[in-house]
Design an enzyme around this catalytic site. Structure first.
Site, PDB file in Angstrom:
ATOM      1  N   ARG A 106       0.741  -1.208   0.057  1.00 22.12           N
ATOM      2  CA  ARG A 106      -0.066   0.058  -0.067  1.00 22.12           C
ATOM      3  C   ARG A 106       0.729   1.109  -0.045  1.00 22.12           C
ATOM      4  O   ARG A 106       0.482   2.212  -0.605  1.00 22.12           O
ATOM      5  CB  ARG A 106      -0.839  -0.108   1.118  1.00 22.12           C
ATOM      6  CG  ARG A 106      -1.938  -1.098   0.888  1.00 22.12           C
ATOM      7  CD  ARG A 106      -2.879  -1.095   1.958  1.00 22.12           C
ATOM      8  NE  ARG A 106      -4.164  -1.930   1.712  1.00 22.12           N
ATOM      9  CZ  ARG A 106      -4.897  -2.483   2.497  1.00 22.12           C
ATOM     10  NH1 ARG A 106      -4.571  -2.431   4.087  1.00 22.12           N
ATOM     11  NH2 ARG A 106      -6.000  -3.345   2.228  1.00 22.12           N
TER      12      ARG A 106
ATOM     13  N   LYS B  52     -19.786 -17.985  -0.736  1.00 24.07           N
ATOM     14  CA  LYS B  52     -20.972 -17.816  -0.429  1.00 24.07           C
ATOM     15  C   LYS B  52     -22.011 -17.021  -1.653  1.00 24.07           C
ATOM     16  O   LYS B  52     -21.325 -16.060  -1.987  1.00 24.07           O
ATOM     17  CB  LYS B  52     -21.738 -17.111   0.761  1.00 24.07           C
ATOM     18  CG  LYS B  52     -21.279 -18.134   2.042  1.00 24.07           C
ATOM     19  CD  LYS B  52     -21.875 -17.353   3.136  1.00 24.07           C
ATOM     20  CE  LYS B  52     -21.606 -18.293   4.400  1.00 24.07           C
ATOM     21  NZ  LYS B  52     -21.663 -17.494   5.553  1.00 24.07           N
TER      22      LYS B  52
ATOM     23  N   GLY C 261     -10.674  -8.797  -2.255  1.00 21.66           N
ATOM     24  CA  GLY C 261     -10.307  -9.952  -1.256  1.00 21.66           C
ATOM     25  C   GLY C 261      -9.671 -10.944  -1.634  1.00 21.66           C
ATOM     26  O   GLY C 261      -8.195 -10.782  -2.204  1.00 21.66           O
TER      27      GLY C 261
ATOM     28  N   GLY D  41     -13.630  -4.175  -0.649  1.00 20.47           N
ATOM     29  CA  GLY D  41     -15.073  -3.729  -0.551  1.00 20.47           C
ATOM     30  C   GLY D  41     -15.489  -2.477  -1.735  1.00 20.47           C
ATOM     31  O   GLY D  41     -16.212  -2.454  -2.405  1.00 20.47           O
TER      32      GLY D  41
END
Ligand code: AMP
Length: 416
Positions: free
Chosen positions: A34, A217, A373, A396
């Site tokens: 980062r 999921k 992710g 996100g």
């Protein structure tokens, strides 16, 4: 205004970066990706002859001072990366004097913005159900404006280079932009790259476009799947959600991960893909294990017929071939989420087959975006990050952008 158009000579720039880097127990940085990601923007400002005020969050201190999350710990690393001395402001909201004294070429790093609840703008210590919550929220929003105004007062120009927090309307990511006119606020280079990468898959699409959605999921991916359904030619759904689809189609999935309350949703997705002419590609076979561990016993079986007590942990050989064939001929590719439990070395083959096919397509001219992710961890594990077109830094934020949502951090600057 774009960063390339702006000359920072003699100006003070306040730059929102994402220096939320992982630290070990001794406060040493374990991954400086980062920091390196923000360097082009920070160096451009210094090279132009500007002064630099750097601000970031680290961790989740929840509006309270907590030395564990102090950005003071990374001051020396930032100094080394910039090859310039760095001053530290121990209180980000009381740094006016230090900012005033900054000369061209000098750098001031502000303490963690999230030591102030105003940064996130959420009332603390009051439950959402509390009748006084709305009033507290309103009051906090006012305080957030004041906090943003204070940060803005330090500089002549605002640059946002923190894609990872662009989906949040925080003081430093969005509200602060209200205190600069259109000629004095801009996206940094990293943000520009992220925005262009997302545009490549949502606006300037070269076909065929294949999206590969994996992970655990279906429920967490449904917003993206629905938005992509209007855009893609091929939609590969893999990973844990395979078994929700298999069960919905009447299969026996044994002990596999399965969202029993999402069976109808799975059938709706199948019907929608058909109605829209999208080629929905689902796994047909899997590597099943008799326990959720790297060293369990395994067998290859149909996703429709997994024995009792066994669970699908990776895509099977036939599935890998079908996935790779769909990917290889594509001109635009998005990959979010692994095809198996890639953290276990014995269950990486499905994700590896996807990664290899993406690399091959990229060599043949496709634009490939990997992000959100675990797919980043996955492509890094394979050492293939440099062989795809773009690996996003935003988890996100990337997913919300792909869902088609307007990101407050970008809207605050571009006015969209
Ligand atoms: P997500 O955060 O939803 O993208 O999910 C990523 C996680 O899904 C990774 O940690 C994978 O290990 C996990 N995953 C992928 N395939 C499976 C599977 N077949 N069973 C259980 N977990 C899986």
């Amino acid at each position: 205004m774009t960063i390339d158009q702006f000359n920072f000579n003699g100006k003070k720039a306040i730059v929102r970066v994402d220096f939320n880097v992982p630290l070990d127990e001794n406060g040493n940085i374990t991954d400086d990706t980062r920091i390196r990601g923000a360097l082009p923007t920070l160096k451009k400002i210094l090279n132009d002859g500007g002064a630099l005020i750097i601000m970031s969050h680290m961790g989740k201190p929840k509006g309270k001072v907590n030395p564990k999350f102090s950005l003071g710990q990374i001051k020396d690393a930032v100094s080394k990366a910039l090859d310039a001395p760095v001053e530290f402001a121990e209180d980000c909201a009381k740094a006016a004097e230090q900012a005033r004294e900054l000369k061209p070429g000098q750098v001031l790093l502000l303490e963690n913005l999230r030591f102030y609840p105003e940064e996130e703008g959420k009332p603390v210590g009051i439950d959402k159900e509390d009748p006084a919550y709305d009033a507290a929220k309103k009051e906090m929003k006012e305080r957030q404006k004041e906090f943003a105004k204070t940060l803005a007062s330090y500089a002549d120009v605002y640059v946002n280079d923190a894609f990872g927090t662009a989906h949040r309307r925080h003081a430093s990511t969005a509200v602060i932009a209200d205190y600069f006119d259109a000629d004095h606020k801009m996206l940094g280079y990293l943000m520009e790259k992220e925005v262009n990468a997302v545009d490549n898959i949502l606006k300037d699409i070269k076909r065929p476009f294949t999206a590969i959605m994996g992970g655990s999921k279906v429920s967490t991916k449904i917003g993206i799947i629905e938005n992509l359904m209007d855009k893609v030619d091929n939609l590969i759904l893999c990973g844990g959600m395979t078994y929700t689809f298999a069960k919905a189609k009447g299969g026996n999935v044994g002990a596999s991960l399965c969202e029993n309350d999402k069976l109808q949703l799975a059938l709706d997705i199948i019907a929608k893909a058909k109605a829209k002419g999208v080629n929905l590609v689902l796994g047909v076979d899997c590597v099943a294990g008799d326990a959720f561990s790297n060293d369990c016993n395994t067998q290859i079986c149909s996703v429709m017929d997994i024995p009792e007590g066994w669970e699908g942990l990776d895509a099977g050989p036939e599935t890998r071939k079908i996935f790779a064939d769909a990917i290889r001929g594509s001109k635009t590719i998005l990959w979010n989420g692994p095809a198996g439990v890639f953290e276990f070395d014995n269950f990486t083959a499905g994700s590896r087959a996807i990664a290899d096919a993406i690399v091959e397509a990229t060599k043949n001219g496709a634009f490939s975006l990997v992000g959100g992710g675990d797919s980043v961890a996955c492509i890094n594990k394979f050492g293939l990050a440099d062989e795809v077109s773009y690996v996003s830094t935003g988890g996100g934020a990337l997913l919300e952008a792909i869902e088609g949502k307007v990101l407050p951090g970008i809207a605050a600057i571009k006015g969209e």
